[in-house]
Design an enzyme around this catalytic site. Structure first.
Site, PDB file in Angstrom:
ATOM      1  N   VAL A 199       0.828  -1.207   0.000  1.00  0.00           N
ATOM      2  CA  VAL A 199       0.000   0.000   0.000  1.00  0.00           C
ATOM      3  C   VAL A 199       0.867   1.265   0.000  1.00  0.00           C
ATOM      4  O   VAL A 199       0.639   2.200  -0.768  1.00  0.00           O
ATOM      5  CB  VAL A 199      -0.958  -0.010   1.220  1.00  0.00           C
ATOM      6  CG1 VAL A 199      -1.728   1.279   1.333  1.00  0.00           C
ATOM      7  CG2 VAL A 199      -1.925  -1.183   1.110  1.00  0.00           C
ATOM      8  N   THR A 211      -4.940  -0.887   7.036  1.00  0.00           N
ATOM      9  CA  THR A 211      -6.275  -1.337   7.446  1.00  0.00           C
ATOM     10  C   THR A 211      -6.279  -1.571   8.958  1.00  0.00           C
ATOM     11  O   THR A 211      -5.521  -2.412   9.451  1.00  0.00           O
ATOM     12  CB  THR A 211      -6.635  -2.639   6.702  1.00  0.00           C
ATOM     13  OG1 THR A 211      -6.586  -2.362   5.308  1.00  0.00           O
ATOM     14  CG2 THR A 211      -8.006  -3.148   7.091  1.00  0.00           C
ATOM     15  N   PHE A 258      -8.268   0.983  -1.356  1.00  0.00           N
ATOM     16  CA  PHE A 258      -9.079  -0.109  -1.928  1.00  0.00           C
ATOM     17  C   PHE A 258      -8.381  -0.778  -3.109  1.00  0.00           C
ATOM     18  O   PHE A 258      -9.020  -1.406  -3.947  1.00  0.00           O
ATOM     19  CB  PHE A 258     -10.451   0.429  -2.353  1.00  0.00           C
ATOM     20  CG  PHE A 258     -11.196   1.061  -1.201  1.00  0.00           C
ATOM     21  CD1 PHE A 258     -11.849   0.282  -0.268  1.00  0.00           C
ATOM     22  CD2 PHE A 258     -11.193   2.437  -1.026  1.00  0.00           C
ATOM     23  CE1 PHE A 258     -12.501   0.851   0.823  1.00  0.00           C
ATOM     24  CE2 PHE A 258     -11.846   3.024   0.052  1.00  0.00           C
ATOM     25  CZ  PHE A 258     -12.502   2.225   0.988  1.00  0.00           C
ATOM     26  N   ARG A 269      -6.238  -3.245  -5.492  1.00  0.00           N
ATOM     27  CA  ARG A 269      -6.083  -4.704  -5.612  1.00  0.00           C
ATOM     28  C   ARG A 269      -4.688  -5.007  -6.124  1.00  0.00           C
ATOM     29  O   ARG A 269      -4.199  -4.306  -7.019  1.00  0.00           O
ATOM     30  CB  ARG A 269      -7.082  -5.283  -6.628  1.00  0.00           C
ATOM     31  CG  ARG A 269      -8.519  -5.222  -6.225  1.00  0.00           C
ATOM     32  CD  ARG A 269      -9.422  -5.396  -7.443  1.00  0.00           C
ATOM     33  NE  ARG A 269      -9.192  -4.324  -8.411  1.00  0.00           N
ATOM     34  CZ  ARG A 269      -9.714  -4.277  -9.619  1.00  0.00           C
ATOM     35  NH1 ARG A 269     -10.466  -5.246 -10.047  1.00  0.00           N
ATOM     36  NH2 ARG A 269      -9.466  -3.262 -10.429  1.00  0.00           N
ATOM     37  N   ASN A 284     -17.168 -15.028  -9.456  1.00  0.00           N
ATOM     38  CA  ASN A 284     -16.517 -16.170 -10.105  1.00  0.00           C
ATOM     39  C   ASN A 284     -16.255 -17.243  -9.057  1.00  0.00           C
ATOM     40  O   ASN A 284     -15.496 -17.008  -8.105  1.00  0.00           O
ATOM     41  CB  ASN A 284     -15.190 -15.757 -10.743  1.00  0.00           C
ATOM     42  CG  ASN A 284     -15.398 -14.780 -11.880  1.00  0.00           C
ATOM     43  OD1 ASN A 284     -16.347 -14.920 -12.664  1.00  0.00           O
ATOM     44  ND2 ASN A 284     -14.561 -13.777 -11.958  1.00  0.00           N
ATOM     45  N   CYS A 292      -5.386  -9.863   2.376  1.00  0.00           N
ATOM     46  CA  CYS A 292      -6.410  -8.943   2.909  1.00  0.00           C
ATOM     47  C   CYS A 292      -7.706  -9.627   3.351  1.00  0.00           C
ATOM     48  O   CYS A 292      -8.054  -9.569   4.538  1.00  0.00           O
ATOM     49  CB  CYS A 292      -6.720  -7.882   1.872  1.00  0.00           C
ATOM     50  SG  CYS A 292      -5.242  -7.028   1.337  1.00  0.00           S
ATOM     51  N   LYS A 347      -7.554 -12.067   6.441  1.00  0.00           N
ATOM     52  CA  LYS A 347      -7.126 -11.346   7.650  1.00  0.00           C
ATOM     53  C   LYS A 347      -8.179 -10.323   8.095  1.00  0.00           C
ATOM     54  O   LYS A 347      -8.530 -10.244   9.276  1.00  0.00           O
ATOM     55  CB  LYS A 347      -5.801 -10.643   7.338  1.00  0.00           C
ATOM     56  CG  LYS A 347      -5.289  -9.687   8.394  1.00  0.00           C
ATOM     57  CD  LYS A 347      -3.900  -9.178   8.029  1.00  0.00           C
ATOM     58  CE  LYS A 347      -3.924  -7.979   7.124  1.00  0.00           C
ATOM     59  NZ  LYS A 347      -4.230  -6.689   7.694  1.00  0.00           N
ATOM     60  N   LYS A 406      -4.203 -15.310  -6.781  1.00  0.00           N
ATOM     61  CA  LYS A 406      -4.974 -14.896  -7.967  1.00  0.00           C
ATOM     62  C   LYS A 406      -3.959 -14.566  -9.047  1.00  0.00           C
ATOM     63  O   LYS A 406      -2.745 -14.526  -8.761  1.00  0.00           O
ATOM     64  CB  LYS A 406      -5.858 -13.689  -7.653  1.00  0.00           C
ATOM     65  CG  LYS A 406      -5.082 -12.440  -7.293  1.00  0.00           C
ATOM     66  CD  LYS A 406      -6.000 -11.233  -7.180  1.00  0.00           C
ATOM     67  CE  LYS A 406      -5.185  -9.954  -7.020  1.00  0.00           C
ATOM     68  NZ  LYS A 406      -5.997  -8.755  -6.982  1.00  0.00           N
ATOM     69  N   ARG A 432       0.516 -15.388  -0.264  1.00  0.00           N
ATOM     70  CA  ARG A 432      -0.084 -15.355   1.077  1.00  0.00           C
ATOM     71  C   ARG A 432      -1.536 -15.869   1.071  1.00  0.00           C
ATOM     72  O   ARG A 432      -2.340 -15.421   0.261  1.00  0.00           O
ATOM     73  CB  ARG A 432      -0.022 -13.932   1.646  1.00  0.00           C
ATOM     74  CG  ARG A 432       1.379 -13.575   2.114  1.00  0.00           C
ATOM     75  CD  ARG A 432       1.462 -12.169   2.593  1.00  0.00           C
ATOM     76  NE  ARG A 432       1.393 -11.208   1.503  1.00  0.00           N
ATOM     77  CZ  ARG A 432       1.412  -9.885   1.677  1.00  0.00           C
ATOM     78  NH1 ARG A 432       1.488  -9.385   2.881  1.00  0.00           N
ATOM     79  NH2 ARG A 432       1.347  -9.070   0.635  1.00  0.00           N
TER      80      ARG A 432
HETATM   81  C1  UGA Z   1      -8.693  -6.920  -1.973  1.00  0.00           C
HETATM   82  C2  UGA Z   1      -9.775  -5.883  -2.375  1.00  0.00           C
HETATM   83  O1  UGA Z   1     -10.369  -6.268  -3.610  1.00  0.00           O
HETATM   84  C3  UGA Z   1      -9.169  -4.473  -2.509  1.00  0.00           C
HETATM   85  O2  UGA Z   1     -10.174  -3.530  -2.806  1.00  0.00           O
HETATM   86  C4  UGA Z   1      -8.494  -4.124  -1.178  1.00  0.00           C
HETATM   87  O3  UGA Z   1      -7.855  -2.841  -1.248  1.00  0.00           O
HETATM   88  C5  UGA Z   1      -7.448  -5.175  -0.850  1.00  0.00           C
HETATM   89  O4  UGA Z   1      -8.076  -6.469  -0.765  1.00  0.00           O
HETATM   90  C6  UGA Z   1      -6.819  -4.806   0.475  1.00  0.00           C
HETATM   91  O5  UGA Z   1      -7.518  -4.789   1.479  1.00  0.00           O
HETATM   92  O6  UGA Z   1      -5.648  -4.397   0.482  1.00  0.00           O
HETATM   93  P1  UGA Z   1      -6.786  -8.270  -3.284  1.00  0.00           P
HETATM   94  O7  UGA Z   1      -6.503  -8.964  -1.995  1.00  0.00           O
HETATM   95  O8  UGA Z   1      -5.659  -7.742  -4.099  1.00  0.00           O
HETATM   96  O9  UGA Z   1      -7.749  -6.991  -3.028  1.00  0.00           O
HETATM   97  O10 UGA Z   1      -7.549  -9.335  -4.174  1.00  0.00           O
HETATM   98  P2  UGA Z   1      -8.968  -9.478  -4.883  1.00  0.00           P
HETATM   99  O11 UGA Z   1      -8.814  -9.213  -6.323  1.00  0.00           O
HETATM  100  O12 UGA Z   1      -9.997  -8.728  -4.166  1.00  0.00           O
HETATM  101  O13 UGA Z   1      -9.218 -11.048  -4.675  1.00  0.00           O
HETATM  102  C7  UGA Z   1      -9.304 -11.616  -3.367  1.00  0.00           C
HETATM  103  C8  UGA Z   1      -9.521 -13.104  -3.450  1.00  0.00           C
HETATM  104  O14 UGA Z   1     -10.851 -13.393  -3.908  1.00  0.00           O
HETATM  105  C9  UGA Z   1      -8.579 -13.830  -4.405  1.00  0.00           C
HETATM  106  O15 UGA Z   1      -8.163 -15.034  -3.837  1.00  0.00           O
HETATM  107  C10 UGA Z   1      -9.447 -14.082  -5.632  1.00  0.00           C
HETATM  108  O16 UGA Z   1      -9.044 -15.178  -6.409  1.00  0.00           O
HETATM  109  C11 UGA Z   1     -10.799 -14.323  -4.986  1.00  0.00           C
HETATM  110  N1  UGA Z   1     -11.934 -14.062  -5.908  1.00  0.00           N
HETATM  111  C12 UGA Z   1     -12.198 -12.804  -6.314  1.00  0.00           C
HETATM  112  C13 UGA Z   1     -12.706 -15.140  -6.328  1.00  0.00           C
HETATM  113  O17 UGA Z   1     -12.480 -16.316  -5.967  1.00  0.00           O
HETATM  114  N2  UGA Z   1     -13.767 -14.879  -7.163  1.00  0.00           N
HETATM  115  C14 UGA Z   1     -14.063 -13.619  -7.587  1.00  0.00           C
HETATM  116  O18 UGA Z   1     -15.061 -13.477  -8.335  1.00  0.00           O
HETATM  117  C15 UGA Z   1     -13.257 -12.569  -7.160  1.00  0.00           C
END
Ligand code: UGA
Length: 432
Positions: free
Chosen positions: A11, A121, A149, A151, A251, A260, A263, A321, A328
């Site tokens: 961040v 956070t 916010f 990603r 998805n 994130c 936790k 992802k 992590r």
């Molecule tokens: C997430 C939030 O989306 C951000 O807005 C936030 O700032 C961030 O946490 C944080 O608190 O720092 P991030 O952890 O980078 O971001 O990842 P995401 O893209 O949100 O995905 C999170 C998890 O959900 C991944 O494991 C992803 O594969 C899973 N996911 C996401 C699914 O299984 N299906 C989906 O449709 C979307």
């Protein structure tokens, strides 16, 4: 404006470099000297699309500086952003030790009119606690909240094109400083949500837990679809097109991971309990995601119609992802451990994550390409939705393997294409 970031993690680094791009003079401070040395040499400690270009652009100008440790040079900062980690303690609550320490350190080195902005956070009411801590130690600095916010993988783009900017302040002065910092984004039409500190802190938890809830919800639907022969991908589309629901984060897959969601949900769950609030949905989301890897193993066993003892399995994707090198809380890691417990032999491939496996496994065999990983395999599992996997030469892949089985945990492959290549396949939440 003169801004300082304390902590050059994800961040801090992305926000600092992005605010420099928006015209501010930014100093990024970290206690880790080796990290700062690397940054001074234009080396990034993280993989993030576009960040290297900006580091090269601004890194050798006065607009962007890197410094190890706290020093008098912080004295002229107009605002200091605290972006240190808030790791999870064994009982789920966020460890605020680093935040408290950073706030006292910067208060000692800055003018009383320097705004201390918490971007890490933190649980609701942390700002209030920090105000009391400052007062107790004789400081009059104002504290503000400004959650992030972004990603991983699209962090820079997310920072520069946000859906909203959230600020939590107690005074008009604090609000004006933050508004001035974000003016370039507000000028491009970004909505500003200005509120009190506690509500601002809660917005961050609200967003992450709601998104995690959507993922857990669709994963439960995927299980139901498999039981009754329905199709979760079409179901997602069918409900997501309703604007009140929205199509994102629907998805189905192996469960949510990363640094994130898991936790933050636990921290919110812990916080809710401390104020006697029954947050039943959170409990269900935590439970559903926790048992996800185990359910995935059952699906794999059913698909293979045999024990996994001695089976050679190629895992495509280790990161939580696509678009990141971060492992992590990646569901792939737990799935690998469970497969190993079942006696399977694992060979993994990931385009970005393989360099980080030593922190998580005593031993994990990795291969330089997906084709090498699949040599002699009885099964390929797609654990991460890297686009590279959709573009594979499936005829060639099949030739490498002992038996042509694919489990797609992300529903990214073209079923027709792999069936034509002679694969037997299993997709999450779909008819087999
Ligand atoms: C997430 C939030 O989306 C951000 O807005 C936030 O700032 C961030 O946490 C944080 O608190 O720092 P991030 O952890 O980078 O971001 O990842 P995401 O893209 O949100 O995905 C999170 C998890 O959900 C991944 O494991 C992803 O594969 C899973 N996911 C996401 C699914 O299984 N299906 C989906 O449709 C979307």
């Amino acid at each position: 404006m003169k801004l300082t970031f304390i902590g050059t993690g994800y961040v801090g680094l992305v926000s600092g470099i992005a605010l420099c791009h928006l015209g501010h003079n930014v100093k990024c401070v970290d206690l880790d000297q080796s990290k700062i040395n690397k940054l001074k040499n234009f080396e990034l400690p993280i993989f993030e699309e576009g960040l290297e270009g900006y580091l090269n652009l601004y890194g050798n100008t006065e607009r962007l500086e890197f410094e190890a440790g706290y020093s008098d040079s912080l004295a002229d900062s107009e605002a200091i952003f605290i972006t240190v980690g808030t790791p999870e303690l064994p009982d789920g609550q966020a460890n605020l030790e680093y935040i408290f320490d950073a706030v006292l350190q910067v208060a000692a080195l800055t003018r009383p009119d320097c705004l201390i902005v918490i971007k890490s956070t933190v649980p609701p009411q942390t700002g209030q606690k920090l105000k009391e801590l400052l007062k107790k130690n004789g400081y009059t600095h104002e504290v503000a909240s400004n959650p992030e916010f972004l990603r991983e993988g699209t962090a820079l783009m997310d920072f520069l094109n946000p859906d909203r900017v959230v600020i939590g302040c107690d005074s008009q002065r604090g609000k004006s400083i933050l508004q001035k910092i974000y003016q370039p984004l507000l000028d491009q039409g970004t909505e500003l949500v200005a509120t009190d500190i506690t509500t601002s802190e809660l917005i961050k938890y609200g967003a992450n837990s709601f998104l995690a809830c959507k993922v857990a919800f669709i994963n439960e639907f995927a299980d139901l679809c498999e039981l009754i022969g329905a199709d979760v991908t079409t179901l997602s589309r069918g409900i997501g097109l309703d604007k009140r629901i929205g199509s994102s984060f629907l998805n189905a897959g192996p469960g949510f991971g990363g640094s994130c969601f898991p936790k933050d949900i636990l921290a919110l769950q812990h916080f809710s309990k401390t104020v006697q609030s029954d947050f039943f949905i959170l409990d269900a989301v935590v439970k559903a995601n926790k048992q996800r890897a185990g359910r995935i193993i059952e699906k794999i066993k059913n698909f293979m119609a045999s024990s996994l003892q001695g089976k050679k399995i190629a895992i495509f994707g280790l990161t939580y992802k696509a678009g990141t090198d971060d492992l992590r809380s990646s569901p792939a890691l737990e799935i690998i451990n469970l497969l190993k417990q079942q006696g399977a032999e694992i060979v993994a491939y990931d385009p970005q994550g393989m360099k980080n496996t030593a922190q998580y496994f005593d031993e994990l065999v990795c291969a330089g390409t997906p084709y090498l990983a699949a040599q002699g395999a009885d099964l390929v599992i797609i654990a991460t939705e890297w686009s590279e996997f959709t573009e594979l030469d499936f005829d060639l892949l099949k030739k490498q393997m002992n038996s042509s089985n694919i489990v797609d945990l992300r529903n990214v492959l073209d079923k027709q294409k792999i069936t034509q290549a002679g694969f037997k396949s299993f997709f999450i939440g779909q008819k087999t």
